[in-house]
Design a protein around this motif. Structure first.
Motif, mmCIF file in Angstrom:
data_model
loop_
_atom_site.group_PDB
_atom_site.id
_atom_site.type_symbol
_atom_site.label_atom_id
_atom_site.label_comp_id
_atom_site.label_asym_id
_atom_site.label_seq_id
_atom_site.Cartn_x
_atom_site.Cartn_y
_atom_site.Cartn_z
ATOM 1 N N ILE A 1 0.870 -1.177 0.000
ATOM 2 C CA ILE A 1 0.000 0.000 0.000
ATOM 3 C C ILE A 1 0.909 1.230 0.000
ATOM 4 O O ILE A 1 1.780 1.365 0.858
ATOM 5 C CB ILE A 1 -0.926 0.014 1.229
ATOM 6 N N LEU A 2 0.710 2.104 -0.976
ATOM 7 C CA LEU A 2 1.552 3.274 -1.117
ATOM 8 C C LEU A 2 0.869 4.522 -0.562
ATOM 9 O O LEU A 2 -0.347 4.680 -0.675
ATOM 10 C CB LEU A 2 1.914 3.507 -2.594
ATOM 11 N N LEU A 3 1.678 5.388 0.039
ATOM 12 C CA LEU A 3 1.177 6.660 0.548
ATOM 13 C C LEU A 3 1.007 7.640 -0.605
ATOM 14 O O LEU A 3 1.689 7.544 -1.620
ATOM 15 C CB LEU A 3 2.165 7.243 1.566
ATOM 16 N N ALA A 4 0.106 8.584 -0.425
ATOM 17 C CA ALA A 4 -0.103 9.626 -1.429
ATOM 18 C C ALA A 4 -0.192 10.971 -0.723
ATOM 19 O O ALA A 4 -0.845 11.092 0.310
ATOM 20 C CB ALA A 4 -1.384 9.362 -2.217
ATOM 21 N N ALA A 5 0.512 11.951 -1.254
ATOM 22 C CA ALA A 5 0.446 13.311 -0.716
ATOM 23 C C ALA A 5 0.862 14.269 -1.818
ATOM 24 O O ALA A 5 1.784 13.992 -2.586
ATOM 25 C CB ALA A 5 1.365 13.456 0.491
ATOM 26 N N ARG A 6 0.161 15.386 -1.894
ATOM 27 C CA ARG A 6 0.478 16.397 -2.900
ATOM 28 C C ARG A 6 0.639 17.749 -2.237
ATOM 29 O O ARG A 6 0.029 18.022 -1.211
ATOM 30 C CB ARG A 6 -0.619 16.452 -3.962
ATOM 31 N N TRP A 7 1.468 18.580 -2.844
ATOM 32 C CA TRP A 7 1.691 19.942 -2.384
ATOM 33 C C TRP A 7 1.068 20.916 -3.371
ATOM 34 O O TRP A 7 1.127 20.702 -4.574
ATOM 35 C CB TRP A 7 3.172 20.259 -2.360
ATOM 36 N N LEU A 8 0.556 22.026 -2.849
ATOM 37 C CA LEU A 8 0.227 23.184 -3.679
ATOM 38 C C LEU A 8 1.424 24.107 -3.541
ATOM 39 O O LEU A 8 1.769 24.514 -2.428
ATOM 40 C CB LEU A 8 -1.059 23.868 -3.191
ATOM 41 N N CYS A 9 2.112 24.393 -4.643
ATOM 42 C CA CYS A 9 3.393 25.105 -4.614
ATOM 43 C C CYS A 9 3.392 26.342 -5.495
ATOM 44 O O CYS A 9 2.609 26.458 -6.433
ATOM 45 C CB CYS A 9 4.504 24.221 -5.167
ATOM 46 N N LEU A 10 4.352 27.188 -5.202
ATOM 47 C CA LEU A 10 4.782 28.271 -6.087
ATOM 48 C C LEU A 10 6.292 28.161 -6.197
ATOM 49 O O LEU A 10 6.952 27.791 -5.214
ATOM 50 C CB LEU A 10 4.441 29.638 -5.490
ATOM 51 N N PHE A 11 6.851 28.467 -7.365
ATOM 52 C CA PHE A 11 8.304 28.524 -7.454
ATOM 53 C C PHE A 11 8.796 29.639 -6.546
ATOM 54 O O PHE A 11 8.111 30.644 -6.353
ATOM 55 C CB PHE A 11 8.761 28.753 -8.896
ATOM 56 N N GLY A 12 10.001 29.473 -5.981
ATOM 57 C CA GLY A 12 10.570 30.424 -5.039
ATOM 58 C C GLY A 12 11.023 31.722 -5.692
ATOM 59 O O GLY A 12 10.828 31.948 -6.888
ATOM 60 N N ASP A 13 11.688 32.564 -4.877
ATOM 61 C CA ASP A 13 12.121 33.882 -5.328
ATOM 62 C C ASP A 13 13.130 33.813 -6.464
ATOM 63 O O ASP A 13 13.106 34.641 -7.364
ATOM 64 C CB ASP A 13 12.727 34.671 -4.164
#
Length: 139
Positions: free
Chosen positions: A105-117
């Motif tokens: 069973i695999l974990l799942a997680a996602r990020w909401l991102c913006l590229f940095g400065d």
């Protein structure tokens, strides 16, 4: 629609990984002793420095994603959390938890991102490209 990190790109390299919280304190000057701090806001982004090692095709995929999908870093995007997504769920003994068919069973997680400065930078490593960049992971 929010763009999604290209699945063709590899996981970020472990040796360049760095993560820190966004500064959320406001410094108060004091007459004596060390400075004091108070909270500036309650929700902070996580700042993550990453790099990926890609061949010429992977570089083209990254360049296309950065240039067109996220408008050179001005739009947010969804990215798999490289510390969680795709890793096996483990028992307390450290063994992979399996389905009835014997598949982990695999974990799942996602990020909401913006590229940095800083805009992404690249270096040539043999016949590959190391693309280094930072993202701000939204709370």
């Amino acid at each position: 629609m929010i763009p999604t990190w290209p699945t063709e790109l590899p996981r970020p390299e472990r040796n360049t990984w760095q993560k820190s919280p966004q500064e959320s304190r406001l410094k108060r000057r004091t007459d004596a002793g060390p400075n004091g701090y108070r909270g500036r806001f309650s929700s902070v982004a996580e700042l993550v420095n990453l790099s990926i090692l890609v061949d010429r095709n992977g570089k083209a995929i990254f360049d296309n994603f950065h240039r067109y999908s996220v408008k050179r870093g001005s739009k947010p995007f969804m990215m798999p959390d490289p510390t969680t997504d795709g890793w096996a769920l483990l028992t307390s003994a450290g063994e992979p938890l399996l389905t009835s068919g014997g598949v982990p069973i695999l974990l799942a997680a996602r990020w909401l991102c913006l590229f940095g400065d800083q805009q992404p930078s690249e270096a040539i490593v043999g016949v590959e490209f190391r693309i280094s960049f930072s993202v701000a992971v939204m709370p």
